[in-house]
Write a protein that holds these residues in place. Structure first.
Motif, PDB file in Angstrom:
ATOM      1  N   GLY A 123      -4.006   3.677  11.256  1.00 44.97           N
ATOM      2  CA  GLY A 123      -5.248   3.343  10.481  1.00 44.97           C
ATOM      3  C   GLY A 123      -6.217   2.482  11.484  1.00 44.97           C
ATOM      4  N   PHE A 124      -7.719   2.813  11.055  1.00 46.30           N
ATOM      5  CA  PHE A 124      -8.508   1.944  11.861  1.00 46.30           C
ATOM      6  C   PHE A 124      -9.647   1.779  10.721  1.00 46.30           C
ATOM      7  N   ALA A 125      -9.557   0.749   9.904  1.00 50.24           N
ATOM      8  CA  ALA A 125     -10.508   0.403   8.763  1.00 50.24           C
ATOM      9  C   ALA A 125     -11.251  -0.507   9.103  1.00 50.24           C
ATOM     10  N   VAL A 149     -13.313   3.816   6.643  1.00 48.48           N
ATOM     11  CA  VAL A 149     -11.831   3.830   6.551  1.00 48.48           C
ATOM     12  C   VAL A 149     -11.338   4.997   7.335  1.00 48.48           C
ATOM     13  N   GLY A 150     -11.059   4.708   8.677  1.00 44.65           N
ATOM     14  CA  GLY A 150     -10.686   5.734   9.493  1.00 44.65           C
ATOM     15  C   GLY A 150      -9.519   5.731  10.016  1.00 44.65           C
ATOM     16  N   ASN A 151      -9.128   6.766  11.056  1.00 42.03           N
ATOM     17  CA  ASN A 151      -7.977   6.630  11.828  1.00 42.03           C
ATOM     18  C   ASN A 151      -8.333   6.685  13.224  1.00 42.03           C
ATOM     19  N   ASN A 152      -7.201   6.666  14.108  1.00 46.45           N
ATOM     20  CA  ASN A 152      -7.478   6.783  15.481  1.00 46.45           C
ATOM     21  C   ASN A 152      -7.359   8.181  15.801  1.00 46.45           C
ATOM     22  N   ASP A 177      -8.041  19.344   1.451  1.00 43.32           N
ATOM     23  CA  ASP A 177      -8.283  19.005   0.214  1.00 43.32           C
ATOM     24  C   ASP A 177      -7.504  17.843  -0.560  1.00 43.32           C
ATOM     25  N   ALA A 178      -8.323  16.934  -1.076  1.00 41.67           N
ATOM     26  CA  ALA A 178      -7.187  15.685  -1.478  1.00 41.67           C
ATOM     27  C   ALA A 178      -6.215  15.784  -2.351  1.00 41.67           C
ATOM     28  N   ILE A 179      -6.251  17.222  -3.101  1.00 40.94           N
ATOM     29  CA  ILE A 179      -5.203  17.346  -4.064  1.00 40.94           C
ATOM     30  C   ILE A 179      -3.815  17.474  -3.424  1.00 40.94           C
ATOM     31  N   GLN A 214      -4.548  -8.580   1.191  1.00 39.31           N
ATOM     32  CA  GLN A 214      -5.384  -8.368   0.188  1.00 39.31           C
ATOM     33  C   GLN A 214      -6.865  -7.789   0.434  1.00 39.31           C
ATOM     34  N   VAL A 215      -7.133  -7.360   1.691  1.00 42.18           N
ATOM     35  CA  VAL A 215      -8.521  -6.783   1.869  1.00 42.18           C
ATOM     36  C   VAL A 215      -8.297  -5.432   1.357  1.00 42.18           C
ATOM     37  N   ALA A 216      -9.222  -5.046   0.629  1.00 43.97           N
ATOM     38  CA  ALA A 216      -9.465  -3.668  -0.032  1.00 43.97           C
ATOM     39  C   ALA A 216     -10.480  -2.824   0.620  1.00 43.97           C
ATOM     40  N   PHE A 217      -9.904  -1.753   1.325  1.00 46.57           N
ATOM     41  CA  PHE A 217     -11.205  -0.839   1.830  1.00 46.57           C
ATOM     42  C   PHE A 217     -11.324   0.239   0.740  1.00 46.57           C
ATOM     43  N   CYS A 218     -12.508   0.578   0.593  1.00 42.38           N
ATOM     44  CA  CYS A 218     -12.712   1.912  -0.188  1.00 42.38           C
ATOM     45  C   CYS A 218     -13.641   2.839   0.497  1.00 42.38           C
ATOM     46  N   ALA A 251     -14.090   7.982  11.734  1.00 44.68           N
ATOM     47  CA  ALA A 251     -14.231   7.960  10.290  1.00 44.68           C
ATOM     48  C   ALA A 251     -13.900   9.358   9.849  1.00 44.68           C
ATOM     49  N   VAL A 252     -13.740  10.303  10.647  1.00 45.07           N
ATOM     50  CA  VAL A 252     -13.140  11.824  10.485  1.00 45.07           C
ATOM     51  C   VAL A 252     -14.304  12.820   9.772  1.00 45.07           C
ATOM     52  N   HIS A 253     -14.550  12.317   8.390  1.00 49.44           N
ATOM     53  CA  HIS A 253     -15.421  13.103   7.694  1.00 49.44           C
ATOM     54  C   HIS A 253     -17.089  13.178   8.256  1.00 49.44           C
ATOM     55  N   THR A 254     -17.757  14.050   7.855  1.00 45.23           N
ATOM     56  CA  THR A 254     -19.011  14.152   8.050  1.00 45.23           C
ATOM     57  C   THR A 254     -19.803  13.269   6.952  1.00 45.23           C
ATOM     58  N   ARG A 269       0.832  -1.266  -0.040  1.00 44.72           N
ATOM     59  CA  ARG A 269       0.064  -0.006  -0.175  1.00 44.72           C
ATOM     60  C   ARG A 269       0.781   1.138   0.106  1.00 44.72           C
ATOM     61  N   VAL A 270       0.531   2.061  -0.713  1.00 45.01           N
ATOM     62  CA  VAL A 270       1.343   3.406  -0.936  1.00 45.01           C
ATOM     63  C   VAL A 270       1.470   4.251   0.499  1.00 45.01           C
ATOM     64  N   VAL A 271       0.364   4.168   1.230  1.00 47.85           N
ATOM     65  CA  VAL A 271       0.357   4.464   2.486  1.00 47.85           C
ATOM     66  C   VAL A 271      -0.525   3.418   3.508  1.00 47.85           C
ATOM     67  N   VAL A 303      -9.186  14.266  13.027  1.00 54.45           N
ATOM     68  CA  VAL A 303      -8.841  15.231  12.139  1.00 54.45           C
ATOM     69  C   VAL A 303      -7.818  14.574  11.164  1.00 54.45           C
ATOM     70  N   PHE A 304      -7.520  15.370  10.335  1.00 56.55           N
ATOM     71  CA  PHE A 304      -6.665  15.061   9.233  1.00 56.55           C
ATOM     72  C   PHE A 304      -5.481  16.497   8.929  1.00 56.55           C
ATOM     73  N   PHE A 305      -4.388  16.027   8.374  1.00 54.76           N
ATOM     74  CA  PHE A 305      -3.515  17.021   7.892  1.00 54.76           C
ATOM     75  C   PHE A 305      -3.914  18.009   6.956  1.00 54.76           C
ATOM     76  N   PHE A 358      -5.862  -2.614  11.284  1.00 51.04           N
ATOM     77  CA  PHE A 358      -5.271  -1.382  11.980  1.00 51.04           C
ATOM     78  C   PHE A 358      -3.778  -1.406  11.069  1.00 51.04           C
ATOM     79  N   SER A 359      -3.319  -0.032  10.944  1.00 46.37           N
ATOM     80  CA  SER A 359      -2.141   0.129  10.474  1.00 46.37           C
ATOM     81  C   SER A 359      -1.434   1.267  11.115  1.00 46.37           C
ATOM     82  N   THR A 360      -0.035   1.570  10.673  1.00 44.24           N
ATOM     83  CA  THR A 360       0.663   2.874  10.700  1.00 44.24           C
ATOM     84  C   THR A 360       0.510   3.493   9.320  1.00 44.24           C
TER      85      THR A 360
HETATM   86 FE1  HDD Z   1      -6.302   6.998   2.943  1.00 46.03          FE
HETATM   87  C1  HDD Z   1      -5.261   3.792   2.579  1.00 46.03           C
HETATM   88  C2  HDD Z   1      -7.244   6.420   6.342  1.00 46.03           C
HETATM   89  C3  HDD Z   1      -7.090  10.148   3.565  1.00 46.03           C
HETATM   90  C4  HDD Z   1      -5.694   7.622  -0.317  1.00 46.03           C
HETATM   91  N1  HDD Z   1      -6.161   5.394   4.299  1.00 46.03           N
HETATM   92  C5  HDD Z   1      -5.715   4.010   3.969  1.00 46.03           C
HETATM   93  C6  HDD Z   1      -5.936   3.270   4.920  1.00 46.03           C
HETATM   94  C7  HDD Z   1      -6.646   3.887   6.054  1.00 46.03           C
HETATM   95  C8  HDD Z   1      -6.827   5.375   5.430  1.00 46.03           C
HETATM   96  C9  HDD Z   1      -6.963   3.502   7.395  1.00 46.03           C
HETATM   97  C10 HDD Z   1      -5.665   1.813   5.097  1.00 46.03           C
HETATM   98  C11 HDD Z   1      -6.691   1.004   4.653  1.00 46.03           C
HETATM   99  C12 HDD Z   1      -6.355  -0.574   4.925  1.00 46.03           C
HETATM  100  O1  HDD Z   1      -6.058  -0.956   5.861  1.00 46.03           O
HETATM  101  O2  HDD Z   1      -6.178  -1.171   3.877  1.00 46.03           O
HETATM  102  N2  HDD Z   1      -7.059   8.089   4.476  1.00 46.03           N
HETATM  103  C13 HDD Z   1      -7.261   7.700   5.856  1.00 46.03           C
HETATM  104  C14 HDD Z   1      -8.070   8.585   6.528  1.00 46.03           C
HETATM  105  C15 HDD Z   1      -8.001   9.707   5.840  1.00 46.03           C
HETATM  106  C16 HDD Z   1      -7.274   9.149   4.330  1.00 46.03           C
HETATM  107  C17 HDD Z   1      -8.841   8.558   7.870  1.00 46.03           C
HETATM  108  C18 HDD Z   1      -8.587  11.162   5.856  1.00 46.03           C
HETATM  109  C19 HDD Z   1      -9.404  11.505   6.607  1.00 46.03           C
HETATM  110  N3  HDD Z   1      -6.215   8.513   1.856  1.00 46.03           N
HETATM  111  C20 HDD Z   1      -6.596   9.728   2.172  1.00 46.03           C
HETATM  112  C21 HDD Z   1      -6.689  10.675   0.851  1.00 46.03           C
HETATM  113  C22 HDD Z   1      -6.162   9.920   0.102  1.00 46.03           C
HETATM  114  C23 HDD Z   1      -6.039   8.457   0.553  1.00 46.03           C
HETATM  115  C24 HDD Z   1      -6.896  12.202   1.190  1.00 46.03           C
HETATM  116  C25 HDD Z   1      -6.133  10.187  -1.591  1.00 46.03           C
HETATM  117  C26 HDD Z   1      -6.687  11.362  -2.141  1.00 46.03           C
HETATM  118  N4  HDD Z   1      -5.320   5.912   1.458  1.00 46.03           N
HETATM  119  C27 HDD Z   1      -5.348   6.171   0.231  1.00 46.03           C
HETATM  120  C28 HDD Z   1      -4.720   5.249  -0.565  1.00 46.03           C
HETATM  121  C29 HDD Z   1      -4.784   4.050   0.130  1.00 46.03           C
HETATM  122  C30 HDD Z   1      -5.315   4.618   1.550  1.00 46.03           C
HETATM  123  C31 HDD Z   1      -3.788   5.316  -1.529  1.00 46.03           C
HETATM  124  C32 HDD Z   1      -3.560   3.173   0.082  1.00 46.03           C
HETATM  125  C33 HDD Z   1      -3.927   1.825   0.366  1.00 46.03           C
HETATM  126  C34 HDD Z   1      -5.315   1.820   0.090  1.00 46.03           C
HETATM  127  O3  HDD Z   1      -5.813   3.029  -0.032  1.00 46.03           O
HETATM  128  O4  HDD Z   1      -6.123   0.815  -0.167  1.00 46.03           O
HETATM  129  O5  HDD Z   1      -5.879   4.971  -1.560  1.00 46.03           O
END
Ligand code: HDD
Length: 705
Positions: free
Chosen positions: A141-143, A156-159, A167-169, A345-349, A230-233, A82-84, A162-164, A123-125
């Protein structure tokens, strides 16, 4: 010499039949219920130890299809990480509804109290690679994937709520900045470097999130002891189209807990898998972690009067303003059968919502809805990742999508399109306006432009509110964390620029960091884009104000030697069991020790492998001879000094005095957190004291710098 049948005599190892190869290696052969090894094509394999050769010392033959298939598959085992959030750990469980929201949403999963649906959580860093360590300072991460009867719903949330960025850009820039620097490929899994703080210092909207990650939330003790958001409204929508805004919270039943920074640094060396091991151990032992799902519900009227924009992901809504209402419980009760197949392989969206749940115009959420689907295509190699069992819905599904890499369930029969005139079952599935997902019909109009709402402009007030809501101990940790991070930044101008933002949050914080860095003079405060306001303190934002009332689920490390007091050990075992606490013995040999009564007790760790950072509290249960021996052991000494420096409760028998002395724990160092166990009856009181988790009063004494 050739390998002949006589070289391979079956020998017995327990129940299994094994053979010895020419090199002396052992291998199992099929017998009884043991299945025969085959190739991927199902061809039985006779020899999995030797490639096919032209003679024992001759060249390997290309004809060896078993060897070629095996290596071919091995060569392709890795998929892009995963890229993050590359490093993560998942578990199965269930979500059970405890309060119906049927008047607020038509979401099927939120209707009937007592009904359960399966869940998978990862869960993730965020910043580190797949092989990095667990105790990085980072968001977690708390997905959550809920397999509802009307489709998969992913939160697809965090612990951190709020976020950094707003805007997603900006996401690729933010992630590039925090990950290892591209020319040198370090530092790994750390934000303590120039690129990250350079970006942050130029992005004031990140200040609220910075307070959170620099607080103890950035170094949780365990996945089990952290909140999720889940951060967002989002929107809840009823069948007749009524909409209510919602924010989602996961609250751990186990209570909140974090470690201290020096401890985190040491845990990463002692056990880089500290968090995943903790979750594995808890679930294997039947101590299933549990979270309460809560929602903050509000309407347009609240949204219009709130000081901030509810579409701004860098802001939260204080719980004191809009209380969190309980909805259900999430219990994790089963580890995966296979890490790769499921957790990897789990894919959260974020786009995975179900009828009754909808998005808002939060520009971060809107961007995420594109990014997650897109990334799975790359990561999982094609559009059919929903055919992988962990991603497949557990409710019936019917559609006309077909083919592509790895297609497992194409439409049956002649029809793969609609509308069609085949009728009945032969015609396949049809759309269903009553049951189907409909978007909330929000009116939308506006000029097409690249702008940000004025209401997003206040970047400091909530950061200040967070800081002010912390206890003094927690505020000190934030000061120390920012000072630590900026001390790893090589460019003085970046350090000063960060301090210029801190001045808008709290002058005491800015001054403490400036002093810690040795800044000659305070910079001017960064000009805020909007007036900074003083918001009321929100006790819900502090970990220490919301600590657990129990020591349950925690771990005590017992440094023990031969001749240890049997009665005290028994009392410890009994009390730990009653409190739901794990006891691990740390002994000079892994084989264990003999107590004063001659009972042999195996150890969980050998002294060099069981530093006190792995435990929530420690006990020194030494005999006189044992204490003399360990007083001359550097690891044993560190065990004590670290436990002390990390403000842990330390219990010891009087015999441990020589080790305490060597560790510097004499006279004025002794405090109420260092407890003497005179007799077995003192043990329950000690364990009760541990419910406070740490003896924080000691902290100020051990940090001269
Ligand atoms: Fe994200 C993975 C949480 C903003 C793009 N994100 C990812 C995961 C979590 C979050 C928990 C891991 C999911 C898993 O366990 O597979 N991300 C967040 C939260 C955000 C957030 C709480 C802000 C509120 N993320 C965010 C933005 C973008 C992304 C703004 C892009 C525009 N995030 C991704 C991603 C990932 C991801 C690149 C990497 C792997 C994946 O999605 O499946 O698409």
């Amino acid at each position: 010499m050739s390998t002949t049948d006589t070289d391979r005599k079956p020998v017995t190892l327990g129940e299994e039949k094994v053979q010895r190869g020419a090199g002396g290696e052992t291998h199992q052969t099929a017998h009884g219920d043991v299945p025969t090894l085959t190739t991927q094509q199902g061809v039985p394999v006779a020899d999995d130890q030797n490639t096919l050769k032209a003679g024992a010392r001759g060249p390997s033959l290309l004809e060896d299809f078993h060897f070629r298939e095996k290596i071919f598959h091995f060569d392709h085992e890795r998929i892009p990480e995963r890229v993050v959030h590359a490093r993560g750990y998942g578990a199965h469980g269930f979500f059970e509804l405890t309060h119906s929201l049927s008047d607020i949403t038509r979401a099927d999963v939120l209707q009937r109290v007592g009904e359960r649906v399966p869940a998978f959580v990862r869960f993730s860093t965020v910043a580190g690679s797949k092989g990095s360590f667990d105790l990085a300072r980072d968001a977690r991460g708390f997905a959550v994937k809920l397999y509802t009867k009307e489709g998969n719903w992913d939160l697809v949330g965090n612990n951190i709520p709020v976020f950094f960025i707003q805007d997603a850009i900006k996401f690729p820039d933010m992630v590039h900045a925090v990950k290892e620097e591209p020319d040198r490929a370090f530092p790994q899994a750390q934000s303590a470097h120039d690129n990250f703080w350079d970006f942050i210092s130029l992005t004031p909207e990140s200040m609220n999130m910075i307070m959170w990650v620099m607080s103890d939330r950035g170094i949780p003790r365990s996945f089990r002891f952290m909140e999720g958001f889940a951060v967002h409204t989002f929107r809840f929508v009823t069948a007749d189209g009524k909409s209510t805004f919602a924010k989602f919270h996961w609250k751990p039943k186990q209570g909140l807990q974090s470690v201290v920074w020096n401890e985190a640094v040491k845990i990463n060396g002692a056990d880089p898998d500290f968090h995943r091991r903790d979750l594995w151990n808890a679930i294997q032992a039947g101590n299933y972690p549990e979270w309460e799902l809560g929602v903050q519900l509000f309407d347009d009227e609240f949204a219009d009067t709130f000081d901030f924009d509810i579409l701004d992901a860098t802001k939260l809504i204080p719980e004191e303003l809009v209380p969190v209402q309980p909805v259900g419980r999430l219990v994790l009760d089963r580890m995966v059968d296979n890490f790769f197949a499921e957790t990897e392989q789990v894919a959260f969206c974020t786009q995975n919502v179900v009828p009754g749940i909808d998005f808002t115009n939060d520009p971060l959420l809107q961007g995420r809805n594109f990014s997650y689907l897109d990334t799975q295509l790359k990561r999982l190699g094609g559009p059919n990742f929903t055919h992988i069992p962990i991603n497949a819905p557990k409710c019936p599904f019917h559609h006309f999508q077909q083919d592509g890499h790895g297609a497992m369930h194409n439409p049956k029969g002649r029809v793969n399109y609609e509308p069609n005139s085949w009728g009945g079952e032969a015609g396949g599935p049809r759309e269903n306006p009553q049951k189907g997902f409909t978007s909330y019909p929000q009116n939308v109009e506006g000029r097409k432009e690249r702008v940000r709402s004025e209401k997003f402009a206040d970047h400091y007030s909530q950061a200040r509110q967070f800081y002010k809501s912390q206890t003094e101990v927690e505020q000190t940790h934030i000061q120390q964390a920012i000072t630590f991070e900026l001390s790893k930044v090589e460019t003085p101008a970046i350090r000063a620029r960060v301090v210029s933002h801190l001045l808008n949050i709290d002058t005491g914080l800015a001054q403490a960091v400036a002093d810690g860095l040795g800044l000659e003079k305070l910079p001017d405060a960064a000009p805020p884009a909007s007036k900074v306001i003083d918001l009321p303190e929100s006790p819900a934002l502090s970990i220490l104000k919301n600590g657990p009332k129990t020591f349950e689920g925690r771990k005590i490390g017992v440094l023990i030697t031969n001749g240890a007091d049997e009665a005290i050990l028994e009392a410890l075992e009994k009390t730990a069991k009653a409190e739901g606490v794990d006891l691990e013995l740390v002994a000079p040999q892994i084989g264990g020790i003999k107590t004063s009564s001659g009972r042999h007790v195996p150890a969980g760790q050998r002294v060099p492998g069981g530093p006190s950072v792995l435990y929530d509290a420690v006990v020194l249960l030494l005999s006189e001879d044992g204490a003399k021996q360990l007083a001359n052991d550097a690891d044993a000494k560190d065990f004590v000094t670290d436990a002390y420096a990390h403000a842990k409760f330390i219990a010891h028998v009087p015999e441990a005095a020589p080790l305490l002395k060597k560790a510097g724990l004499t006279d004025d160092a002794l405090d109420e957190g260092v407890i003497t166990l005179e007799k077995p009856s003192s043990v329950p009181e000690f364990v009760k004291t541990c419910r406070a988790l740490r003896f924080w009063q000691r902290e100020a004494k051990v940090h001269a710098v």
